[in-house]
Design an enzyme around this catalytic site. Structure first.
Site, PDB file in Angstrom:
ATOM      1  N   CYS A 316       0.847  -1.199   0.000  1.00 20.08           N
ATOM      2  CA  CYS A 316       0.000   0.000   0.000  1.00 20.08           C
ATOM      3  C   CYS A 316       0.882   1.248   0.000  1.00 20.08           C
ATOM      4  O   CYS A 316       1.896   1.297   0.705  1.00 20.08           O
ATOM      5  CB  CYS A 316      -0.910   0.033   1.226  1.00 20.08           C
ATOM      6  SG  CYS A 316      -2.188  -1.233   1.246  1.00 20.08           S
ATOM      7  N   PHE A 317       0.461   2.259  -0.766  1.00 20.21           N
ATOM      8  CA  PHE A 317       1.192   3.526  -0.812  1.00 20.21           C
ATOM      9  C   PHE A 317       0.437   4.651  -0.105  1.00 20.21           C
ATOM     10  O   PHE A 317       1.016   5.660   0.264  1.00 20.21           O
ATOM     11  CB  PHE A 317       1.411   3.959  -2.261  1.00 20.21           C
ATOM     12  CG  PHE A 317       2.508   3.207  -2.971  1.00 20.21           C
ATOM     13  CD1 PHE A 317       3.454   2.484  -2.273  1.00 20.21           C
ATOM     14  CD2 PHE A 317       2.594   3.238  -4.346  1.00 20.21           C
ATOM     15  CE1 PHE A 317       4.458   1.794  -2.926  1.00 20.21           C
ATOM     16  CE2 PHE A 317       3.601   2.558  -5.018  1.00 20.21           C
ATOM     17  CZ  PHE A 317       4.535   1.836  -4.315  1.00 20.21           C
ATOM     18  N   CYS A 462       6.791   8.227   1.085  1.00 21.22           N
ATOM     19  CA  CYS A 462       6.558   8.392   2.521  1.00 21.22           C
ATOM     20  C   CYS A 462       5.667   7.327   3.164  1.00 21.22           C
ATOM     21  O   CYS A 462       5.871   6.984   4.321  1.00 21.22           O
ATOM     22  CB  CYS A 462       5.951   9.766   2.788  1.00 21.22           C
ATOM     23  SG  CYS A 462       7.047  11.124   2.344  1.00 21.22           S
ATOM     24  N   HIS A 463       4.662   6.833   2.476  1.00 21.68           N
ATOM     25  CA  HIS A 463       3.673   5.965   3.103  1.00 21.68           C
ATOM     26  C   HIS A 463       3.757   4.568   2.496  1.00 21.68           C
ATOM     27  O   HIS A 463       3.128   4.275   1.476  1.00 21.68           O
ATOM     28  CB  HIS A 463       2.263   6.546   2.928  1.00 21.68           C
ATOM     29  CG  HIS A 463       2.098   7.893   3.560  1.00 21.68           C
ATOM     30  ND1 HIS A 463       1.159   8.807   3.145  1.00 21.68           N
ATOM     31  CD2 HIS A 463       2.762   8.492   4.569  1.00 21.68           C
ATOM     32  CE1 HIS A 463       1.246   9.908   3.885  1.00 21.68           C
ATOM     33  NE2 HIS A 463       2.216   9.726   4.755  1.00 21.68           N
ATOM     34  N   LEU A 464       4.527   3.694   3.148  1.00 15.02           N
ATOM     35  CA  LEU A 464       4.781   2.349   2.658  1.00 15.02           C
ATOM     36  C   LEU A 464       4.269   1.359   3.700  1.00 15.02           C
ATOM     37  O   LEU A 464       4.682   1.410   4.855  1.00 15.02           O
ATOM     38  CB  LEU A 464       6.281   2.139   2.422  1.00 15.02           C
ATOM     39  CG  LEU A 464       6.970   3.168   1.514  1.00 15.02           C
ATOM     40  CD1 LEU A 464       8.481   2.970   1.533  1.00 15.02           C
ATOM     41  CD2 LEU A 464       6.442   3.070   0.091  1.00 15.02           C
TER      42      LEU A 464
END
Length: 557
Positions: A316-317, A462-464
């Site tokens: 998910c990103f 940034c959002h992993l």
């Protein structure tokens, strides 16, 4: 990865250190790795932290670090593959927390059981425990880091069990504009909870608000980054840090135990071995999955933890995009003067969460709108105003979105990383819904123009999340409810890889809370060390400022 000027790598492990067996080896020194190192060192365990990046000097910027970080293969907009993805927040000691805005939102209760709203998907979305399990860890971190906020102002959360330790950041001029527009829409905006000292806290200074917050590290330690708050104190206990060391693979004993970590020094290409009794992989959701996939053996032919082919899946990103609203007043030319510089100080002061559980949003879950100030300062005339906000929404995990290994290698012969990701159409609709709502709120605030600014979320950064999801069933998850691999007895995953559903909030607080829980429960189950979380909030660490005295495994900068 190239070595950035101003980023020192520090010493290499000595032959004696390579022969030593540490109690714990932690891969990654960012948000999750630092908190685990801090807790285990506080419990008296011998700890070694392995970090691929270097120490950030005072003149090193976020752009410097990101530009030097290794890229990954990603799908591009035209359908071709390019090695232009960002499989990092940043690659350096302390990770992305040195440059983040410090937004410390908690996940919503629905994020722990999103199937209650979204229904079943091809990936199980329910966490193995509910939001109440994480509440004490959230609370402890908010005190340790020093979070500023207004108690019980967030309409999407249950009442707090403990007040925020610091008063909220004062609304900026831009934040007041968003606040006014949101209230005109009938919403309940609130001060953004921030890991920023609004007053002195635990021997650290208050924020001076004299520079943009997300381009360089905070020189006075007023922002709650992982290095200042956790890793540096851990190094003053029984912890050692080796920077500039890329984790290549974990080796096992032919049974269910990992024995040592093989690393390569980034500047020389020399290989080293780090031995430990247990390993905590906290390299981020992409790098953690890649390390496990590289750690194949006769017992683990598909990679460590990958007996059921689930490592790397569910990537998910988190989708996002910025909106800029422009507002001006008609005045006589003689009355228009240059105003003060805008963009200085905290990254965000105002948040809207009313649309998170919104029946009108695609799937019944929307996201957040919050002030996201520019990375640079700029000037405006006194009759002008600009406000920049971010729409941030969760993406629903899919088995086909995954981290896998490529066919090429880097300069040290380590296999390339591929981030095979395509957004679900419903997620794109969710982002569009939130952007439309954001345009409405900006117009309600008096903005006559709105501009969309891409965030580049589809390339990673940034959002992993989600590549080593935790759960009770080994057929559908990689780790158990405490982060330990199902098929290995002494390897834990402590970063955002374990999140079954990432939620739409900025992830640092939740990732750190999950990591703290992982280490806390390991100490109790394997060592019989029961740390009441309230005891962790005891004596504050000494005041630590840049530069600091050199320690073994640390360089002064």
């Amino acid at each position: 990865m190239t070595v950035v000027p101003g980023m020192d790598l520090g010493p290499v492990p000595t032959p004696e250190e390579q022969q030593r067996t540490f109690d714990a080896c932690i891969v990654g020194s960012g948000a999750s790795g630092a908190i685990i190192a801090w807790l285990l060192a506080r419990a008296g365990l011998s700890v070694v932290v392995i970090e691929q990046g270097g120490h950030v000097g005072e003149d090193v910027t976020y752009d410097d670090v990101l530009a030097a970080s290794e890229p990954a293969w990603v799908r591009q907009a035209n359908g071709t593959w390019g090695k232009v993805g960002y499989p990092w927040t940043t690659c350096n000691v302390g990770g992305g927390t040195l440059f983040y805005g410090g937004v410390f939102l908690r996940n919503r209760p629905v994020d722990f059981d999103p199937e209650s709203v979204l229904g079943r998907c091809d990936v199980p979305l329910r966490w193995p425990w509910d939001h109440q399990e994480l509440d004490p860890y959230y609370t402890a971190l908010e005190e340790l880091v020093g979070v500023s906020g207004r108690d019980d102002a967030d309409p999407g959360l249950p009442p707090r069990t403990r007040p925020y330790p610091l008063p909220p950041v004062e609304l900026s001029k831009e934040g007041r504009l968003l606040d006014a527009g949101a209230r005109a829409m009938g919403w309940r905006p609130f001060p953004t909870p921030l890991a920023i000292n609004t007053r002195g806290h635990r021997s650290r200074e208050a924020c001076r608000a004299d520079a943009p917050c997300i381009t360089r590290r905070c020189p006075i330690g007023a922002k709650g980054d992982a290095w200042t708050r956790f890793l540096q104190p851990a190094l003053r206990g029984p912890a050692t840090l080796f920077a500039g060391m890329k984790a290549v693979r974990l080796h096992t004993d032919g049974q269910r135990m990992a024995t040592h970590l093989e690393c390569v020094r980034m500047d020389t290409g020399q290989h080293h071995r780090i031995r430990a009794r247990r390993f905590f992989i906290c390299a981020n959701a992409v790098q953690t999955a890649a390390l496990l996939l590289r750690s194949s053996s006769e017992l683990y032919p598909k990679g460590l933890g990958n007996t059921h082919d689930k490592v790397g899946r569910g990537l998910c990103f988190k989708l996002s995009e910025y909106l800029i609203g422009y507002r001006h007043e008609e005045r006589a030319r003689s009355e228009v003067q240059a105003s003060t510089t805008m963009g200085l100080g905290p990254f965000s002061t105002c948040t809207v969460a009313d649309l998170y559980e919104d029946r009108g949003a695609p799937g019944g879950i929307g996201g957040f709108l919050y002030e996201a100030r520019s990375e640079r300062a700029f000037g405006l005339r006194s009759n002008e105003q600009l406000v920049r906000i971010e729409a941030l929404v969760p993406d629903e995990p899919q088995w086909t979105n995954r981290v896998r290994l490529g066919s090429g290698t880097d300069a040290h012969g380590v296999t390339d990383v591929v981030m095979d990701y395509q957004p679900h159409p419903r997620d794109l609709a969710r982002l569009e819904y939130m952007l439309t709502q954001g345009e409405h709120v900006l117009r309600a605030a008096g903005c006559t123009l709105t501009i969309r600014e891409p965030s580049g979320w589809s390339q990673g950064s940034c959002h992993l999340h989600g590549t080593c999801r935790m759960g009770h069933d080994p057929d559908t998850s990689v780790t158990n409810a405490d982060g330990r691999l199902h098929d290995t007895d002494n390897v834990y995953i402590g970063d955002g890889a374990v999140l079954p559903f990432p939620g739409g909030a900025n992830p640092t607080l939740t990732i750190q809370a999950v990591a703290l829980r992982c280490a806390h429960r390991m100490l109790a189950s394997e060592h019989g060390i029961e740390f009441p979380l309230s005891a962790l909030l005891g004596e504050p660490p000494p005041s630590l400022h840049w530069p600091s005295p050199p320690l073994r495994g640390q360089v002064s900068s």
